[in-house]
Design a protein around this motif. Structure first.
Motif, PDB file in Angstrom:
ATOM      1  N   CYS A 100      27.996  -8.306  40.854  1.00  0.00           N
ATOM      2  CA  CYS A 100      26.931  -7.854  41.756  1.00  0.00           C
ATOM      3  C   CYS A 100      25.611  -7.573  40.786  1.00  0.00           C
ATOM      4  N   ARG A 101      25.949  -7.081  39.450  1.00  0.00           N
ATOM      5  CA  ARG A 101      24.932  -6.664  38.741  1.00  0.00           C
ATOM      6  C   ARG A 101      24.150  -7.683  37.973  1.00  0.00           C
ATOM      7  N   GLN A 102      24.573  -8.757  37.931  1.00  0.00           N
ATOM      8  CA  GLN A 102      23.888 -10.036  37.452  1.00  0.00           C
ATOM      9  C   GLN A 102      23.100 -10.581  38.671  1.00  0.00           C
ATOM     10  N   LEU A 134      26.318  -1.036  47.375  1.00  0.00           N
ATOM     11  CA  LEU A 134      26.009  -2.199  46.462  1.00  0.00           C
ATOM     12  C   LEU A 134      24.969  -1.906  45.378  1.00  0.00           C
ATOM     13  N   HIS A 135      25.046  -2.612  44.465  1.00  0.00           N
ATOM     14  CA  HIS A 135      24.336  -2.123  43.156  1.00  0.00           C
ATOM     15  C   HIS A 135      22.721  -2.077  43.574  1.00  0.00           C
ATOM     16  N   THR A 136      22.646  -3.164  44.395  1.00  0.00           N
ATOM     17  CA  THR A 136      21.233  -3.137  44.844  1.00  0.00           C
ATOM     18  C   THR A 136      21.063  -3.447  46.225  1.00  0.00           C
ATOM     19  N   PRO A 173      21.040   8.749  36.352  1.00  0.00           N
ATOM     20  CA  PRO A 173      21.046   8.110  34.987  1.00  0.00           C
ATOM     21  C   PRO A 173      20.010   7.278  34.417  1.00  0.00           C
ATOM     22  N   ASP A 174      19.370   6.515  35.474  1.00  0.00           N
ATOM     23  CA  ASP A 174      18.410   5.577  35.219  1.00  0.00           C
ATOM     24  C   ASP A 174      17.671   5.476  36.071  1.00  0.00           C
ATOM     25  N   ALA A 175      16.169   4.722  35.926  1.00  0.00           N
ATOM     26  CA  ALA A 175      15.398   4.943  37.085  1.00  0.00           C
ATOM     27  C   ALA A 175      15.677   4.061  38.379  1.00  0.00           C
ATOM     28  N   TYR A 196      15.679   8.619  31.441  1.00  0.00           N
ATOM     29  CA  TYR A 196      15.056   7.431  30.990  1.00  0.00           C
ATOM     30  C   TYR A 196      16.149   6.548  29.945  1.00  0.00           C
ATOM     31  N   LYS A 197      16.696   5.683  30.680  1.00  0.00           N
ATOM     32  CA  LYS A 197      17.764   4.750  30.055  1.00  0.00           C
ATOM     33  C   LYS A 197      17.205   3.654  29.320  1.00  0.00           C
ATOM     34  N   ARG A 198      17.405   3.323  28.026  1.00  0.00           N
ATOM     35  CA  ARG A 198      17.187   1.976  27.490  1.00  0.00           C
ATOM     36  C   ARG A 198      18.341   1.366  27.155  1.00  0.00           C
ATOM     37  N   ARG A 199      18.211   0.080  27.676  1.00  0.00           N
ATOM     38  CA  ARG A 199      19.264  -0.863  27.407  1.00  0.00           C
ATOM     39  C   ARG A 199      18.975  -2.010  26.374  1.00  0.00           C
ATOM     40  N   ASP A 200      19.980  -2.513  25.846  1.00  0.00           N
ATOM     41  CA  ASP A 200      19.784  -3.719  24.961  1.00  0.00           C
ATOM     42  C   ASP A 200      20.134  -4.858  25.724  1.00  0.00           C
ATOM     43  N   HIS A 204      26.118  -6.515  25.867  1.00  0.00           N
ATOM     44  CA  HIS A 204      26.573  -6.022  27.210  1.00  0.00           C
ATOM     45  C   HIS A 204      27.041  -4.495  27.062  1.00  0.00           C
ATOM     46  N   ASN A 205      26.821  -3.908  28.242  1.00  0.00           N
ATOM     47  CA  ASN A 205      27.357  -2.403  28.384  1.00  0.00           C
ATOM     48  C   ASN A 205      26.871  -1.415  27.285  1.00  0.00           C
ATOM     49  N   TYR A 206      25.666  -1.595  26.569  1.00  0.00           N
ATOM     50  CA  TYR A 206      25.170  -0.682  25.604  1.00  0.00           C
ATOM     51  C   TYR A 206      23.845   0.060  26.273  1.00  0.00           C
ATOM     52  N   VAL A 224      24.493  11.078  39.332  1.00  0.00           N
ATOM     53  CA  VAL A 224      25.110  10.132  40.324  1.00  0.00           C
ATOM     54  C   VAL A 224      24.700   8.561  40.031  1.00  0.00           C
ATOM     55  N   ASP A 225      25.781   8.017  40.090  1.00  0.00           N
ATOM     56  CA  ASP A 225      25.831   6.389  39.697  1.00  0.00           C
ATOM     57  C   ASP A 225      26.546   5.716  40.911  1.00  0.00           C
ATOM     58  N   ASP A 226      26.187   4.408  40.743  1.00  0.00           N
ATOM     59  CA  ASP A 226      27.029   3.603  41.834  1.00  0.00           C
ATOM     60  C   ASP A 226      28.162   2.919  41.091  1.00  0.00           C
ATOM     61  N   ILE A 227      28.212   2.925  39.711  1.00  0.00           N
ATOM     62  CA  ILE A 227      29.423   2.271  38.985  1.00  0.00           C
ATOM     63  C   ILE A 227      29.789   3.093  37.821  1.00  0.00           C
ATOM     64  N   ILE A 228      31.231   3.401  37.503  1.00  0.00           N
ATOM     65  CA  ILE A 228      31.284   3.739  36.203  1.00  0.00           C
ATOM     66  C   ILE A 228      32.080   2.623  35.565  1.00  0.00           C
ATOM     67  N   ASP A 229      31.386   1.956  34.539  1.00  0.00           N
ATOM     68  CA  ASP A 229      32.105   0.791  33.881  1.00  0.00           C
ATOM     69  C   ASP A 229      32.669   1.142  32.625  1.00  0.00           C
ATOM     70  N   THR A 230      32.055   1.248  31.593  1.00  0.00           N
ATOM     71  CA  THR A 230      32.356   1.732  30.319  1.00  0.00           C
ATOM     72  C   THR A 230      32.313   3.310  30.121  1.00  0.00           C
ATOM     73  N   ALA A 231      31.599   3.590  30.866  1.00  0.00           N
ATOM     74  CA  ALA A 231      31.206   5.237  31.089  1.00  0.00           C
ATOM     75  C   ALA A 231      30.054   5.267  29.901  1.00  0.00           C
ATOM     76  N   GLY A 232      29.462   4.495  29.491  1.00  0.00           N
ATOM     77  CA  GLY A 232      28.513   4.658  28.507  1.00  0.00           C
ATOM     78  C   GLY A 232      27.299   5.580  29.139  1.00  0.00           C
ATOM     79  N   THR A 233      26.812   4.781  30.297  1.00  0.00           N
ATOM     80  CA  THR A 233      25.608   5.530  31.135  1.00  0.00           C
ATOM     81  C   THR A 233      25.857   6.952  31.501  1.00  0.00           C
ATOM     82  N   VAL A 234      26.913   7.245  31.881  1.00  0.00           N
ATOM     83  CA  VAL A 234      27.108   8.711  32.679  1.00  0.00           C
ATOM     84  C   VAL A 234      27.423   9.641  31.405  1.00  0.00           C
TER      85      VAL A 234
HETATM   86  C1  R5P Z   1      23.586   0.024  35.991  1.00  0.00           C
HETATM   87  O1  R5P Z   1      22.390  -0.242  36.391  1.00  0.00           O
HETATM   88  C2  R5P Z   1      24.876   0.555  36.876  1.00  0.00           C
HETATM   89  O2  R5P Z   1      24.058   1.434  37.876  1.00  0.00           O
HETATM   90  C3  R5P Z   1      25.488   1.430  35.906  1.00  0.00           C
HETATM   91  O3  R5P Z   1      24.786   2.703  35.493  1.00  0.00           O
HETATM   92  C4  R5P Z   1      26.115   0.798  34.882  1.00  0.00           C
HETATM   93  O4  R5P Z   1      26.689  -0.721  35.195  1.00  0.00           O
HETATM   94  C5  R5P Z   1      27.362   1.649  34.318  1.00  0.00           C
HETATM   95  O5  R5P Z   1      27.852   0.795  33.270  1.00  0.00           O
HETATM   96  P1  R5P Z   1      28.634   1.583  32.090  1.00  0.00           P
HETATM   97  O6  R5P Z   1      29.685   2.657  32.452  1.00  0.00           O
HETATM   98  O7  R5P Z   1      29.246   0.625  31.091  1.00  0.00           O
HETATM   99  O8  R5P Z   1      27.286   2.338  31.297  1.00  0.00           O
END
Ligand code: R5P
Length: 322
Positions: A100-102, A134-136, A173-175, A196-200, A204-206, A224-234
């Motif tokens: 759903c993130r794509q 949902l992610h959005t 953790p992001d706008a 303010y989160k900056r992606r590359d 992926h996942n950075y 608070v976030d929807d998803i903890i994937d690799t946990a980099g964001t949080v």
């Molecule tokens: C991104 O927009 C999502 O809301 C999550 O912040 C993101 O998918 C989390 O991914 P990761 O845990 O790998 O940083």
């Protein structure tokens, strides 16, 4: 017998979060429908419905956990089998909706897998989709049939209210998560801050956490976030707000994808607590001491009941599930 009143429900579950499906079935006082599942030598999946479902209202549960492609395919195959067995209505319940993130093209020539997923479920024969946080929210518009969007925010907030006190700041953790943070803040009577989160876009996942807007010094912060994937964001956000003098730092998210190296990052993050739900199964090996897993079975059971009885789903969430 009055055949006009004949309406029956069955819940079926794929292999990826049987525990949650069983919990929901128990709350509804039904047992899971029978499926004969196996795998061919080639790796192809097989699922045969083990009982008649002609004219039934069927719910097919599957969490899109690792390996995600098998999870999605298994759910599609079960839906196809039910449709060919003349089920009256088929609802695909995916507590965590994979791919759903794509949901848009960030670079030229990219796919939009969130839309592809909708098309696949419609083609298989689903009449309705149900998912959680949902992610959005606009993903609901990626299918032409009904999409019930549930939220775990009330369950997570209720828990957070028992472990936080004093001045609380909800941190997105992001706008993109600003609205989510506001929903939590309303429930917890808290302030909101944004990272303010900056992606590359090419990696992926950075991502990096660069700055915070809002008050965190001396306050109890909950990221608070929807998803903890690799946990980099949080974890990046946690480090930043701890450096800014937060009195305590918690992380809360609905979906614990926990791809490598999430567990290592979370264990080493030094945060007070990580709160997630069981939209995805959390293996025992990933259950680090300060990880709290909350069950969403009650809201899913209420929603399935409302769908079956043609009741209101939004009322369960007091309209906060849009
Ligand atoms: C991104 O927009 C999502 O809301 C999550 O912040 C993101 O998918 C989390 O991914 P990761 O845990 O790998 O940083």
């Amino acid at each position: 017998m009055d055949i006009a009143d004949r309406k029956e429900m069955r819940i079926f579950s794929g292999s990826h979060n049987l525990e949650l499906a069983e919990e929901v079935a128990e709350l509804l006082g039904v047992s899971l429908g029978r499926l004969n599942k196996s795998t061919f030598s080639s790796g192809e999946l097989y699922a045969r419905v083990g009982e008649s479902v002609r004219g039934f209202d069927c719910f097919v549960f599957q969490s899109h956990s690792y390996p995600i492609n098998d999870a999605v395919m298994e759910q599609l195959i079960i839906i196809d089998a039910l449709r060919r067995a003349s089920a009256r209505r088929i609802t695909a319940v995916m507590p965590y909706y994979g791919y759903c993130r794509q949901d848009k093209k960030v670079l030229p020539r990219e796919p939009i897998t969130a839309r592809l997923m909708g098309d696949l479920y419609m083609a298989a024969g689903a009449d309705r989709l149900v998912s959680v946080d949902l992610h959005t929210g606009q993903l609901q518009g990626f299918i032409t049939k009904p999409f019930d969007h549930l939220t775990a925010i009330p369950i997570i907030s209720e828990y957070l209210s028992t472990v936080t006190s004093g001045d609380v700041t909800i941190v997105s953790p992001d706008a993109g998560g600003g609205k989510r943070a506001e929903k939590y803040a309303r429930q917890l009577d808290a302030e909101v801050a944004l990272v303010y989160k900056r992606r590359d876009d090419h990696v992926h996942n950075y991502s990096e956490a660069l700055a915070v807007t809002g008050e965190v010094e001396g306050r109890h912060a909950v990221i608070v976030d929807d998803i903890i994937d690799t946990a980099g964001t949080v974890c990046n956000a946690a480090e930043l707000i701890r450096d800014m003098g937060a009195a305590s730092v918690r992380i809360a998210a609905t979906h614990a994808v926990l791809s490598n190296p999430a567990v290592k990052r979370l264990s080493e993050s030094g945060v007070d607590e990580i709160v997630v739900t069981n939209t995805l199964p959390v293996p025992a090996a990933d259950q680090i001491p300060n990880l709290k897993v909350l069950s969403i079975a009650s809201i899913v059971a209420k929603s399935v009941h409302a769908i079956f009885t043609e009741g209101s789903v939004s009322q369960i969430f007091l309209g906060e599930n849009a």
